[in-house]
Motif scaffolding. Structure first.
Motif, PDB file in Angstrom:
ATOM      1  N   ASP A 193       0.831  -1.206   0.000  1.00 50.87           N
ATOM      2  CA  ASP A 193       0.000   0.000   0.000  1.00 50.87           C
ATOM      3  C   ASP A 193       0.866   1.256   0.000  1.00 50.87           C
ATOM      4  OD1 ASP A 193      -2.580  -1.029  -0.051  1.00 50.87           O
ATOM      5  OD2 ASP A 193      -2.591  -1.404   2.113  1.00 50.87           O
ATOM      6  N   ALA A 194       0.348   2.322  -0.627  1.00 48.78           N
ATOM      7  CA  ALA A 194       1.039   3.610  -0.580  1.00 48.78           C
ATOM      8  C   ALA A 194       1.068   4.097   0.869  1.00 48.78           C
ATOM      9  CB  ALA A 194       0.327   4.625  -1.467  1.00 48.78           C
ATOM     10  N   PRO A 195       2.163   4.707   1.298  1.00 48.13           N
ATOM     11  CA  PRO A 195       2.271   5.141   2.699  1.00 48.13           C
ATOM     12  C   PRO A 195       1.270   6.251   3.021  1.00 48.13           C
ATOM     13  CG  PRO A 195       4.087   6.012   1.390  1.00 48.13           C
ATOM     14  CD  PRO A 195       3.358   5.045   0.516  1.00 48.13           C
ATOM     15  N   ALA A 224      -0.576  -4.885   0.819  1.00 52.92           N
ATOM     16  CA  ALA A 224      -1.855  -4.838   0.108  1.00 52.92           C
ATOM     17  C   ALA A 224      -2.252  -6.215  -0.403  1.00 52.92           C
ATOM     18  CB  ALA A 224      -1.772  -3.854  -1.055  1.00 52.92           C
ATOM     19  N   ALA A 225      -1.286  -7.005  -0.806  1.00 50.82           N
ATOM     20  CA  ALA A 225      -1.548  -8.359  -1.306  1.00 50.82           C
ATOM     21  C   ALA A 225      -0.285  -9.181  -1.211  1.00 50.82           C
ATOM     22  CB  ALA A 225      -2.047  -8.320  -2.753  1.00 50.82           C
ATOM     23  N   CYS A 226      -0.455 -10.457  -0.982  1.00 55.80           N
ATOM     24  CA  CYS A 226       0.679 -11.391  -0.941  1.00 55.80           C
ATOM     25  C   CYS A 226       0.204 -12.738  -1.464  1.00 55.80           C
ATOM     26  CB  CYS A 226       1.208 -11.528   0.486  1.00 55.80           C
ATOM     27  SG  CYS A 226       2.499 -12.800   0.668  1.00 55.80           S
ATOM     28  N   ARG A 227       0.933 -13.301  -2.378  1.00 57.08           N
ATOM     29  CA  ARG A 227       0.591 -14.609  -2.939  1.00 57.08           C
ATOM     30  C   ARG A 227       1.844 -15.469  -2.981  1.00 57.08           C
ATOM     31  NH1 ARG A 227      -1.610 -10.473  -5.772  1.00 57.08           N
ATOM     32  NH2 ARG A 227      -3.907 -10.317  -5.694  1.00 57.08           N
ATOM     33  N   VAL A 228       1.659 -16.740  -2.705  1.00 61.21           N
ATOM     34  CA  VAL A 228       2.782 -17.683  -2.633  1.00 61.21           C
ATOM     35  C   VAL A 228       2.480 -18.887  -3.513  1.00 61.21           C
ATOM     36  CG1 VAL A 228       4.057 -19.253  -1.124  1.00 61.21           C
ATOM     37  CG2 VAL A 228       3.456 -16.959  -0.309  1.00 61.21           C
TER      38      VAL A 228
END
Length: 389
Positions: free
Chosen positions: A312-314, A323-327
């Protein structure tokens, strides 16, 4: 018996001889997107290491690389990446060979092999506690490898493997009487004669275009990270699909993959040589895929691991948030319900003795090494299960 922990981690359900996709089904949930969103970016590497604790080192490192690609300078860049990857991958190979193989490959309730393997692990310099570990453990680890596992010098073992593959593995396993050679020799009877297709091998993305294609699939295709595909087909990944591997086209059956894992351990214990051994053997990389978005990949013990993050923008002085994380982990490639392991499980003869079927399944699990438990359901013997931790 299923525990609360294994329920959270998920498991593999194996039904030999059943049609696809029923032959192999996974209950592993996709926790990463749900748990990571909104977390402080600084907490993400530790969170991924805890979530995927069996391969924690690789997940921590891959998350760090992905964050650095998405927002350079936001966190300290990971240091000594190649050496960390080398050390922790070699340690994981040693543990799996010493802990899992005696249980999965033995023919008679493990015999003396488990005891001998445990003694070897205790003597391994690379597994020594930090307080007593040598500053450079590799010379002693090579000696340990040659004496405890190979029972011969490492360099000619590797040279013979590169030239002859499974033929050399069979010759070596009959020539020596150590616990590892005995395990490998005993497992040969459970092998399938059909080699893996080199065309289905998953390797490090060849360029930025391939990496962006994979990243887009992870972000945009629902369920992709649980049932991935590459160029319209399932793929397999492991120590036999390395970008630097000169023997990648050797015909490898599931049994021969055991040799591939031993060969990689030998390479990792050798002195550094560009693209050949030591810290220069395994590949890794990262790429910015959009504004405050990045992906990273590492070659780790079980195969190719990919992480993708968006930040995300600070807002004012607040810490940066995920904002999102995918593995995308190797287990999802290798144990896809339409993949290579599933196809071999479906092809098993339900009419053969349950003991023979279990040995074939156990060999597949030792060779492809899932990071979750598995259970086998036999149609001929109800209530009989095989568990893998």
């Amino acid at each position: 018996m299923t525990t609360a922990l294994s329920s959270l981690a998920g498991s593999l359900h194996v039904a030999p001889g059943a049609p696809l996709p029923l032959a192999l089904q996974s209950s592993r949930p996709d926790w990463a997107p749900r748990l990571a969103r909104g977390q402080a970016v600084s907490a993400l590497p530790g969170l991924m290491a805890s979530l995927f604790n069996l391969c924690s080192h690789a997940h921590r490192l891959c998350a760090q690389l992905a964050i650095d690609a998405a927002a350079p300078g936001l966190l300290p860049a990971p240091q000594q990446v190649a050496q960390r990857l080398r050390t922790e991958t070699a340690q994981e190979h040693i543990r799996r060979i010493g802990l899992d193989w005696p249980r999965l490959l033995a023919t008679d309730a493990q015999g003396p092999w488990a005891t001998q393997a445990q003694a070897a692990l205790k003597a391994c310099p690379l597994l020594a506690p930090a307080a007593t570990a040598a500053a450079d453990p590799w010379p002693d680890t090579r000696t340990w490898l040659q004496e405890q596992l190979l029972q011969m010098p490492a360099t000619p073992w590797l040279r013979a493997w590169q030239a002859c593959g499974a033929d050399w593995l069979l010759d070596w396993s009959h020539r020596h009487r150590g616990w590892l050679a005995a395990l490998v020799r005993a497992a040969r009877a459970a092998d399938s004669a059909a080699p893996l297709s080199p065309a289905s091998a998953l390797r490090v993305p060849a360029g930025a275009s391939d990496a962006r294609t994979l990243s887009a699939a992870m972000a945009e295709q629902a369920g992709f990270c649980l049932q991935p595909h590459w160029r319209g087909a399932s793929a397999h990944t492991g120590s036999w699909t390395r970008l630097n591997d000169p023997s990648a086209d050797l015909p490898l059956t599931p049994w021969a993959l055991l040799g591939s894992r031993i060969a990689e351990l030998v390479r990792l214990c050798q002195p550094d040589a560009p693209g050949q051994s030591g810290a220069d053997w395994l590949c890794f990389g990262s790429l910015a895929t959009g504004e405050r978005q990045g992906m990273a990949w590492v070659e780790m013990a079980r195969g190719l691991l990919v992480h993708q993050v968006a930040i995300d923008a600070p807002v004012g002085d607040a810490p940066a948030r995920v904002a999102a994380c995918r593995v995308l982990a190797p287990t999802e490639w290798n144990f896809h319900p339409q993949g290579v392991v599933a196809q071999r499980i479906a092809a098993l003869d339900k009419g053969q003795p349950a003991e023979d079927t279990e040995r074939r399944v156990r060999l597949l699990m030792a060779a492809f090494d899932p990071c979750v438990p598995f259970e086998v359901t036999h149609s001929l013997r109800t209530g009989q299960e095989v568990h893998h931790a």
